[in-house]
Motif scaffolding. Structure first.
Motif, PDB file in Angstrom:
ATOM      1  N   ILE A 150       0.838  -1.207   0.000  1.00 50.89           N
ATOM      2  CA  ILE A 150       0.000   0.000   0.000  1.00 50.89           C
ATOM      3  C   ILE A 150       0.866   1.247   0.000  1.00 50.89           C
ATOM      4  CG2 ILE A 150      -1.608   1.298   1.470  1.00 50.89           C
ATOM      5  CD1 ILE A 150      -2.713  -1.561   2.221  1.00 50.89           C
ATOM      6  N   GLU A 151       1.974   1.206   0.752  1.00 47.01           N
ATOM      7  CA  GLU A 151       2.850   2.381   0.831  1.00 47.01           C
ATOM      8  C   GLU A 151       3.432   2.703  -0.552  1.00 47.01           C
ATOM      9  OE1 GLU A 151       2.890  -0.170   3.012  1.00 47.01           O
ATOM     10  OE2 GLU A 151       1.952   0.989   4.635  1.00 47.01           O
ATOM     11  N   ARG A 153       2.250   1.795  -3.438  1.00 47.15           N
ATOM     12  CA  ARG A 153       1.189   2.202  -4.361  1.00 47.15           C
ATOM     13  C   ARG A 153       0.824   3.669  -4.138  1.00 47.15           C
ATOM     14  NH1 ARG A 153      -3.443  -1.805  -4.293  1.00 47.15           N
ATOM     15  NH2 ARG A 153      -3.720  -1.021  -2.203  1.00 47.15           N
ATOM     16  N   ASP A 154       0.709   4.078  -2.866  1.00 55.74           N
ATOM     17  CA  ASP A 154       0.349   5.472  -2.579  1.00 55.74           C
ATOM     18  C   ASP A 154       1.446   6.424  -3.042  1.00 55.74           C
ATOM     19  OD1 ASP A 154      -2.049   4.730  -1.575  1.00 55.74           O
ATOM     20  OD2 ASP A 154      -1.507   4.941   0.535  1.00 55.74           O
ATOM     21  N   ASN A 155       2.674   6.008  -2.765  1.00 57.85           N
ATOM     22  CA  ASN A 155       3.819   6.813  -3.174  1.00 57.85           C
ATOM     23  C   ASN A 155       3.822   6.986  -4.706  1.00 57.85           C
ATOM     24  OD1 ASN A 155       6.340   7.835  -3.640  1.00 57.85           O
ATOM     25  ND2 ASN A 155       7.429   6.424  -2.292  1.00 57.85           N
ATOM     26  N   ASN A 158       0.726   9.170  -5.802  1.00 58.15           N
ATOM     27  CA  ASN A 158       0.891  10.582  -5.455  1.00 58.15           C
ATOM     28  C   ASN A 158       1.879  11.268  -6.391  1.00 58.15           C
ATOM     29  OD1 ASN A 158      -0.772  11.324  -3.212  1.00 58.15           O
ATOM     30  ND2 ASN A 158       0.404   9.905  -1.959  1.00 58.15           N
ATOM     31  N   GLN A 301      -6.375   5.747   7.196  1.00 59.98           N
ATOM     32  CA  GLN A 301      -6.312   5.324   5.788  1.00 59.98           C
ATOM     33  C   GLN A 301      -6.958   6.334   4.836  1.00 59.98           C
ATOM     34  OE1 GLN A 301      -8.502   1.687   5.962  1.00 59.98           O
ATOM     35  NE2 GLN A 301      -7.290   0.900   7.667  1.00 59.98           N
ATOM     36  N   TRP A 303      -6.169   9.009   3.357  1.00 59.36           N
ATOM     37  CA  TRP A 303      -5.482   9.589   2.196  1.00 59.36           C
ATOM     38  C   TRP A 303      -4.859   8.533   1.305  1.00 59.36           C
ATOM     39  CZ3 TRP A 303      -7.525  14.039   2.313  1.00 59.36           C
ATOM     40  CH2 TRP A 303      -7.743  14.680   3.507  1.00 59.36           C
ATOM     41  N   SER A 304      -5.209   7.296   1.573  1.00 57.03           N
ATOM     42  CA  SER A 304      -4.588   6.228   0.795  1.00 57.03           C
ATOM     43  C   SER A 304      -5.365   5.968  -0.494  1.00 57.03           C
ATOM     44  CB  SER A 304      -4.552   4.959   1.639  1.00 57.03           C
ATOM     45  OG  SER A 304      -4.149   3.896   0.831  1.00 57.03           O
ATOM     46  N   ARG A 307      -6.224   1.783   0.384  1.00 58.75           N
ATOM     47  CA  ARG A 307      -6.772   1.183   1.605  1.00 58.75           C
ATOM     48  C   ARG A 307      -8.273   1.313   1.662  1.00 58.75           C
ATOM     49  NH1 ARG A 307      -2.318   1.065   5.748  1.00 58.75           N
ATOM     50  NH2 ARG A 307      -0.852   2.576   4.933  1.00 58.75           N
ATOM     51  N   ASN A 310     -10.680   1.838  -1.224  1.00 60.26           N
ATOM     52  CA  ASN A 310     -10.798   3.057  -2.024  1.00 60.26           C
ATOM     53  C   ASN A 310     -10.970   2.752  -3.509  1.00 60.26           C
ATOM     54  OD1 ASN A 310     -10.874   4.919  -0.076  1.00 60.26           O
ATOM     55  ND2 ASN A 310      -8.755   5.613  -0.267  1.00 60.26           N
ATOM     56  N   PRO A 344      -7.939  11.322  -1.628  1.00 60.47           N
ATOM     57  CA  PRO A 344      -6.492  11.438  -1.844  1.00 60.47           C
ATOM     58  C   PRO A 344      -6.148  12.342  -3.027  1.00 60.47           C
ATOM     59  CG  PRO A 344      -7.219   9.150  -2.162  1.00 60.47           C
ATOM     60  CD  PRO A 344      -8.383   9.913  -1.611  1.00 60.47           C
TER      61      PRO A 344
END
Ligand code: COI
Length: 391
Positions: A150-151, A153-155, A158, A301, A303-304, A307, A310, A344
């Motif tokens: 997840i980290e 993917r979010d990175n 973004n 979660q 802003w993910s 998670r 979403n 997000p």
């Protein structure tokens, strides 16, 4: 002043004809250069004081800057886990970026208005082609959920979305300066003026933006009042689409949760209160609902991109990518895209020019969302964070 670097002159390199995913020298070469971020005020200056000389300067800045910014994102995609990079939706995005990279880096220096007219066609073409990027990304990331943390993917999301906003602002701004419509409007967007945008930065009136969002949302959520309770009518220059997106999305979340909390007595739903205020540097919006708050398990979660389901809407969504494209031309419709990325995405928009969004919640009572938008336009685009593939 917009600086035009002489480091990459373009037009002289061999064209890469196929997506060489992991080995593309041109991408590597361009990705070594850092983007040159600009402020909203610099762009605004060019919009307000147009001359042919500035137009050509702007053209060459955009011509050099876009391939650099795209090369960074192509490199990010090369760093995704192999199985994610090979997903058909992600590959589609990769191919679109690679094509745009090649088209743009092969543009020769722009010396005349005729050169600029041709360059503008290239920009229009690229903007139009890339309307499918977000739906493809959402579908790709949803299909690959189990193969990327997840980290990461979010990175990745973004960084990619921030960069996409930056490129589209630069391209649209240059088209507007050149008197060309940034995106060809589709039949689905009857409410857009025929010529499309005439300005990227608009004179924004806080109350007017809110009233527009409210009038679009009211028919969808009958019985829930949105009340602007305290407001100074702040006026400032900003990218109107960005603020509209953020406020629409937050209001829509509040309405949606108010409706779920009070399903059978819509007439007695607690209203959503909106406050607008400003100081010398920023405009603030507060949107307060009594929709039951956000449980502690969900709050971290918020802003993910991945998670708490979403992407859940993507899974059940039966629309087509073409419907998404039609929607993307119209900010109001795009805000309804059932991709589950509204919050997000709003944060990416807010932070882009140095603003932010924070959310305070009282579980089992309600939520306050605070949006801060800088009104001086003196902050550089938020581009600095890079995607990092390592853990
Ligand atoms: C995008 O929309 O992702 C772009 O990069 C557009 C730009 C090539 C004009």
């Amino acid at each position: 002043m917009i600086r035009v670097s002489k480091r990459l002159t373009g037009g002289s390199r061999a064209k890469v004809s196929e997506p060489q995913f992991y080995a593309n020298k041109a991408v590597q070469e361009y990705a070594q250069f850092k983007p040159t971020p600009i402020t909203l005020r610099q762009l605004l200056f060019y919009e307000r004081h147009r001359t042919n000389e500035r137009l050509l300067k702007s053209a060459n800045y955009v011509r050099q800057e876009l391939p650099i910014r795209i090369a960074h994102r192509l490199r990010d995609m090369q760093q995704l886990p192999f199985i994610v990079g090979m997903n058909s939706h992600i590959l589609t995005v990769y191919q679109l970026y690679l094509d745009a990279f090649e088209r743009l880096r092969c543009c020769k220096p722009i010396e005349t208005l005729g050169d600029n007219a041709r360059f503008c066609q290239t920009l229009q073409h690229s903007l139009q082609d890339h309307l499918v990027v977000i739906p493809h990304l959402a579908l790709g990331m949803q299909e690959c959920q189990e193969y990327i943390t997840i980290e990461k993917r979010d990175n990745f999301m973004n960084t990619l979305l921030r960069s996409r906003i930056s490129r589209r602002v630069l391209a649209e701004q240059h088209l507007v300066l050149s008197g060309c419509p940034p995106v060809v409007t589709s039949a689905a967007n009857d409410d857009l003026p025929e010529s499309g945008k005439t300005m990227v930065f608009q004179h924004c009136k806080a109350q007017q933006i809110l009233r527009n969002c409210i009038s679009r949302l009211e028919p969808k959520y009958p019985g829930i009042k949105m009340i602007i309770q305290q407001s100074c009518d702040v006026e400032f220059s900003y990218v109107l689409d960005h603020i509209e997106y953020i406020l629409y999305q937050i209001l829509r979340n509040s309405l949606c949760h108010t409706k779920s909390r009070h399903p059978s007595h819509l007439h007695a739903c607690p209203p959503i209160y909106i406050t607008v205020c400003a100081n010398d540097t920023d405009v603030y919006f507060r949107i307060s609902d009594k929709a039951g708050g956000i449980p502690a398990s969900v709050y971290p979660q918020l802003w993910s991109f991945g998670r708490h389901g979403n992407f859940k809407n993507v899974k059940t969504w039966t629309g087509t990518i073409n419907e998404q494209i039609a929607n993307e031309n119209d900010p109001a419709a795009a805000q309804l895209m059932p991709l589950g990325m509204g919050l997000p995405m709003s944060k990416v928009y807010a932070e882009f020019w140095g603003g932010d969004i924070s959310i305070m919640t009282l579980d089992n009572f309600g939520t306050d969302a605070y949006v801060r938008i800088p009104k001086l336009g003196d902050q550089l685009e938020h581009l600095d964070e890079e995607f990092s593939a390592s853990d």
